[in-house]
Design an enzyme around this catalytic site. Structure first.
Site, PDB file in Angstrom:
ATOM      1  N   THR A 238      39.117  34.961  23.580  1.00 42.86           N
ATOM      2  CA  THR A 238      39.170  35.392  24.984  1.00 42.86           C
ATOM      3  C   THR A 238      40.555  35.909  25.357  1.00 42.86           C
ATOM      4  OG1 THR A 238      39.022  34.571  27.261  1.00 42.86           O
ATOM      5  CG2 THR A 238      39.684  32.998  25.603  1.00 42.86           C
ATOM      6  N   ASP A 239      40.610  36.738  26.407  1.00 47.40           N
ATOM      7  CA  ASP A 239      41.896  37.193  26.922  1.00 47.40           C
ATOM      8  C   ASP A 239      42.630  36.093  27.683  1.00 47.40           C
ATOM      9  OD1 ASP A 239      40.265  37.088  29.181  1.00 47.40           O
ATOM     10  OD2 ASP A 239      40.669  39.142  29.823  1.00 47.40           O
ATOM     11  N   GLU A 240      41.933  34.999  28.013  1.00 43.62           N
ATOM     12  CA  GLU A 240      42.564  33.946  28.807  1.00 43.62           C
ATOM     13  C   GLU A 240      43.667  33.216  28.047  1.00 43.62           C
ATOM     14  OE1 GLU A 240      40.156  31.571  31.395  1.00 43.62           O
ATOM     15  OE2 GLU A 240      38.467  32.941  31.211  1.00 43.62           O
TER      16      GLU A 240
ATOM     17  N   TYR B 202      40.414  25.050  29.021  1.00 42.57           N
ATOM     18  CA  TYR B 202      39.595  25.992  28.247  1.00 42.57           C
ATOM     19  C   TYR B 202      40.461  26.968  27.463  1.00 42.57           C
ATOM     20  CZ  TYR B 202      37.152  30.337  27.307  1.00 42.57           C
ATOM     21  OH  TYR B 202      36.679  31.470  26.698  1.00 42.57           O
TER      22      TYR B 202
ATOM     23  N   ALA C 265      43.591  26.850  26.719  1.00 41.29           N
ATOM     24  CA  ALA C 265      44.439  26.167  25.745  1.00 41.29           C
ATOM     25  C   ALA C 265      43.652  25.813  24.486  1.00 41.29           C
ATOM     26  CB  ALA C 265      45.041  24.907  26.366  1.00 41.29           C
TER      27      ALA C 265
ATOM     28  N   LYS D 261      41.020  27.424  23.342  1.00 39.54           N
ATOM     29  CA  LYS D 261      40.761  28.669  22.620  1.00 39.54           C
ATOM     30  C   LYS D 261      42.030  29.175  21.937  1.00 39.54           C
ATOM     31  CE  LYS D 261      37.616  30.851  22.206  1.00 39.54           C
ATOM     32  NZ  LYS D 261      36.621  30.852  21.097  1.00 39.54           N
TER      33      LYS D 261
ATOM     34  N   LEU E   1      30.471  34.101  37.527  1.00 36.56           N
ATOM     35  CA  LEU E   1      30.476  34.748  38.832  1.00 36.56           C
ATOM     36  C   LEU E   1      29.289  35.678  39.077  1.00 36.56           C
ATOM     37  CD1 LEU E   1      31.919  35.376  41.517  1.00 36.56           C
ATOM     38  CD2 LEU E   1      33.168  37.180  40.301  1.00 36.56           C
TER      39      LEU E   1
ATOM     40  N   ASN F   6      37.821  40.009  42.318  1.00 35.90           N
ATOM     41  CA  ASN F   6      36.559  39.281  42.456  1.00 35.90           C
ATOM     42  C   ASN F   6      35.797  39.673  43.714  1.00 35.90           C
ATOM     43  OD1 ASN F   6      36.933  37.916  40.076  1.00 35.90           O
ATOM     44  ND2 ASN F   6      37.662  36.014  41.023  1.00 35.90           N
TER      45      ASN F   6
ATOM     46  N   ASP G 127      40.320  27.476  46.506  1.00 28.85           N
ATOM     47  CA  ASP G 127      40.594  28.003  45.167  1.00 28.85           C
ATOM     48  C   ASP G 127      40.607  26.873  44.149  1.00 28.85           C
ATOM     49  OD1 ASP G 127      41.054  29.948  43.307  1.00 28.85           O
ATOM     50  OD2 ASP G 127      43.005  30.565  44.085  1.00 28.85           O
TER      51      ASP G 127
END
Length: 353
Positions: free
Chosen positions: A133-135, A159, A161, A163, A199, A258, A290
């Site tokens: 992932t790009d995260e 999550y 971290a 990955k 989403l 978003n 948030d």
């Protein structure tokens, strides 16, 4: 020859398996643990296809993975298996560490043992492709350059971290043991079969049910959106022609806030399934607190993939989103089963507890 796909009953994995068998006769061994997001209804069209061999199991089960590798002699392993929802990782990080870190480690160990036992030709053509992932790159400021493959890892959630840790393990197994690996880091996927906690499908489900469309914070968090079929096509190209040991970023060239995503989704629903009272679905948008550590912006620079393998996304955000909404509107039974949990009851009846 065959390929082994892990996590092939989940959203991206199932789309990959379906697309692969539309284009190839090469069999797929599909290993999936069938957690809440693994859904055999995603693969119902392959029920009588002898090229698809489904096995329920965990990537961390070394005996099972070793048995599958020995019996089927795959020329490649494509690893989609992962816990993938940031919100769930905040509330329960242990499962993410267990699957994404420990599970990937055990999978790598099983694959390494198999690969080391192959003869020269088979050993040379074998590949382990790890889908990430790009995260893992963290968060970008507005106006900052998009994530390239050389961007420093700065994960900000349990999550991402987990990955990032799995990516590092894959890299280490290449540099230490010579395992022929490929890694892809993708932006936010959307499309058919996505579990309605993310989403876009969440907003589709809530919109059709007359429920609030939740919007975190000010809704100005920016993501790069990638239609899942474009992602699957990119993975095939990387598997076929990617350079061993390299990482390839896959993005949709569709940065959207978003709030803009939800507004576009509502406008499309207004056209495809208008409300009886003439209101717009945007009237259901509700801003909520948030989530902790919410990354502000992701953006992918996919020029390396275009330059080396000739890939570009075929869908714009608007065309991909229209296709996605149309799919959900035409697959209400799938949606109902996922949201009620009926598919898990069916899975247990077919394959045991």
């Amino acid at each position: 020859m065959s390929i082994l796909v892990t996590g092939g009953a989940g959203f991206i994995g199932a789309n990959f398996v379906l697309d692969w068998l539309l284009q190839h006769d090469e069999p797929v061994i599909n290993l999936d643990k069938l957690t809440y997001a693994g859904n055999l209804e995603n693969l119902v069209s392959l029920e009588h296809d002898v090229r698809h061999i489904f096995v329920r199991g965990d990537i961390g089960d070394a005996a099972l993975v070793g048995k599958l590798l020995t019996e089927h002699h795959p020329r490649a392993v494509i690893n989609f298996a992962a816990e993938s929802h940031v919100d769930r990782s905040i509330h329960g990080p242990s499962e993410f560490i267990q699957t994404n870190v420990v599970g990937t480690f055990h999978l790598l160990e099983s694959v390494r043992a198999y690969w080391e036992g192959l003869d020269g030709a088979a050993k040379g053509r074998f590949r382990f492709l790890h889908v990430s992932t790009d995260e893992v790159y963290g968060s970008l400021m507005n106006g900052a350059p998009a994530f390239s493959e050389a961007h420093r890892y700065e994960p900000n959630s349990p999550y991402s971290a987990s990955k990032a840790a799995s990516d590092h393990l894959v890299r280490a197994y290449h540099h230490t043991y010579g395992l022929p690996v490929l890694t892809t880091n993708c932006s936010n996927n959307y499309g058919p079969y996505q579990f309605p906690e993310k989403l876009i499908p969440l907003c589709i489900v809530n919109a059709l049910g007359g429920k609030p469309l939740p919007m975190y914070g000010d809704g100005l968090q920016v993501r790069d959106w990638l239609y899942v079929k474009d992602h699957c096509r990119a993975i095939c190209l990387v598997l076929q022609g990617g350079m061993v040991g390299e990482t390839y970023n896959i993005g949709g060239s569709s940065e959207q806030a978003n709030v803009k995503v939800v507004q576009t989704l509502c406008a499309l629903l207004d056209d495809l399934r208008p409300l009886a009272d003439g209101r717009s679905y945007t009237s259901q948008v509700t801003f909520v607190k948030d989530r902790p550590g919410h990354d502000r912006r992701y953006a992918i620079d996919a020029r390396k993939l275009e330059r080396e393998l000739g890939w570009k996304p075929q869908e714009t955000f608007e065309t991909g989103l229209r296709k996605s909404i149309t799919w959900y509107l035409n697959n209400q039974r799938w949606l109902a089963n996922v949201t009620t949990g009926a598919y898990r009851t069916w899975m247990s009846r077919q394959y045991g507890a």
